[in-house]
Design a protein around this motif. Structure first.
Motif, PDB file in Angstrom:
ATOM      1  N   GLN A 125       0.856  -1.182   0.000  1.00  0.00           N
ATOM      2  CA  GLN A 125       0.000   0.000   0.000  1.00  0.00           C
ATOM      3  C   GLN A 125       0.891   1.230   0.000  1.00  0.00           C
ATOM      4  OE1 GLN A 125      -2.534  -0.271   3.460  1.00  0.00           O
ATOM      5  NE2 GLN A 125      -4.255  -0.618   2.120  1.00  0.00           N
ATOM      6  N   GLY A 126       0.329   2.303  -0.507  1.00  0.00           N
ATOM      7  CA  GLY A 126       1.077   3.542  -0.508  1.00  0.00           C
ATOM      8  C   GLY A 126       1.877   3.744  -1.781  1.00  0.00           C
TER       9      GLY A 126
ATOM     10  N   ASP B 189      -2.401   3.567  -5.494  1.00  0.00           N
ATOM     11  CA  ASP B 189      -3.151   2.995  -4.383  1.00  0.00           C
ATOM     12  C   ASP B 189      -4.015   4.074  -3.740  1.00  0.00           C
ATOM     13  OD1 ASP B 189      -2.123   0.496  -4.727  1.00  0.00           O
ATOM     14  OD2 ASP B 189      -0.719   0.591  -3.063  1.00  0.00           O
ATOM     15  N   VAL B 190      -4.988   3.654  -2.956  1.00  0.00           N
ATOM     16  CA  VAL B 190      -5.898   4.591  -2.306  1.00  0.00           C
ATOM     17  C   VAL B 190      -5.775   4.455  -0.796  1.00  0.00           C
ATOM     18  CG1 VAL B 190      -8.314   5.244  -1.993  1.00  0.00           C
ATOM     19  CG2 VAL B 190      -7.505   4.502  -4.242  1.00  0.00           C
ATOM     20  N   LEU B 191      -5.631   5.585  -0.113  1.00  0.00           N
ATOM     21  CA  LEU B 191      -5.656   5.635   1.341  1.00  0.00           C
ATOM     22  C   LEU B 191      -7.002   6.197   1.760  1.00  0.00           C
ATOM     23  CD1 LEU B 191      -2.096   7.065   2.113  1.00  0.00           C
ATOM     24  CD2 LEU B 191      -2.828   4.691   2.058  1.00  0.00           C
TER      25      LEU B 191
ATOM     26  N   PHE C 105       3.220  11.719   1.133  1.00  0.00           N
ATOM     27  CA  PHE C 105       2.305  11.217   0.115  1.00  0.00           C
ATOM     28  C   PHE C 105       1.469  12.381  -0.385  1.00  0.00           C
ATOM     29  CE2 PHE C 105       3.163   7.651   2.863  1.00  0.00           C
ATOM     30  CZ  PHE C 105       3.309   6.584   1.990  1.00  0.00           C
ATOM     31  N   VAL C 106       1.315  12.478  -1.685  1.00  0.00           N
ATOM     32  CA  VAL C 106       0.409  13.456  -2.279  1.00  0.00           C
ATOM     33  C   VAL C 106      -0.804  12.664  -2.747  1.00  0.00           C
ATOM     34  CG1 VAL C 106       0.073  15.185  -4.081  1.00  0.00           C
ATOM     35  CG2 VAL C 106       2.333  14.925  -3.001  1.00  0.00           C
TER      36      VAL C 106
ATOM     37  N   GLY D 226      -8.258  10.326  -2.387  1.00  0.00           N
ATOM     38  CA  GLY D 226      -7.302   9.572  -1.586  1.00  0.00           C
ATOM     39  C   GLY D 226      -6.344   8.706  -2.383  1.00  0.00           C
ATOM     40  N   ARG D 227      -6.364   8.840  -3.704  1.00  0.00           N
ATOM     41  CA  ARG D 227      -5.440   8.064  -4.550  1.00  0.00           C
ATOM     42  C   ARG D 227      -4.041   8.658  -4.428  1.00  0.00           C
ATOM     43  NH1 ARG D 227      -3.540   8.433  -9.749  1.00  0.00           N
ATOM     44  NH2 ARG D 227      -4.825  10.263 -10.101  1.00  0.00           N
TER      45      ARG D 227
END
Length: 111
Positions: free
Chosen positions: A5-6, A10-12, A81-82, A87-88
């Motif tokens: 993830q990350g 990916d989506v947070l 993270f941008v 949230g992608r």
């Protein structure tokens, strides 16, 4: 092989980072308490947030969020993270970023 993830694409979630997303983009900074580059990174990201409407900065303490750090494959702080409005992950970078690089990455997120 399982994808970490990350990674870009990916989506947070807002729940994972412990704060709501920005209307246009979110800058997520993973930091640790005694990290000098983390302090400088915080100033850079806050400056950028002040310049770009609809963007928020969320700082996450690595020690308090060890599961998230492991899930994201973070090996050092600061890690930034941008995220776009959904949230992608648009960009991921380790170390202290340069302000022009953050602004360029935001350009990808707010298209």
């Amino acid at each position: 092989m399982e994808r970490t993830q990350g990674a870009v694409g990916d989506v947070l979630t807002a729940q994972q980072i412990g704060a709501p997303f920005g209307e246009r983009a979110t800058l997520v900074q993973i930091s640790s308490a005694f990290c000098q580059p983390c302090r400088a990174t915080r100033r850079i990201l806050e400056d950028v947030v002040g310049m770009v409407e609809g963007v928020v900065h969320v700082e996450v303490d690595a020690e308090s969020h060890l599961e998230l750090v492991r899930d994201l494959g973070i090996t050092g702080t600061p890690t930034v993270f941008v995220l776009d409005a959904e949230g992608r992950v648009v960009r991921r970078a380790g170390g202290q970023p340069r302000k022009p690089d953050v602004i360029a990455a935001l350009g990808e997120a707010v298209r």
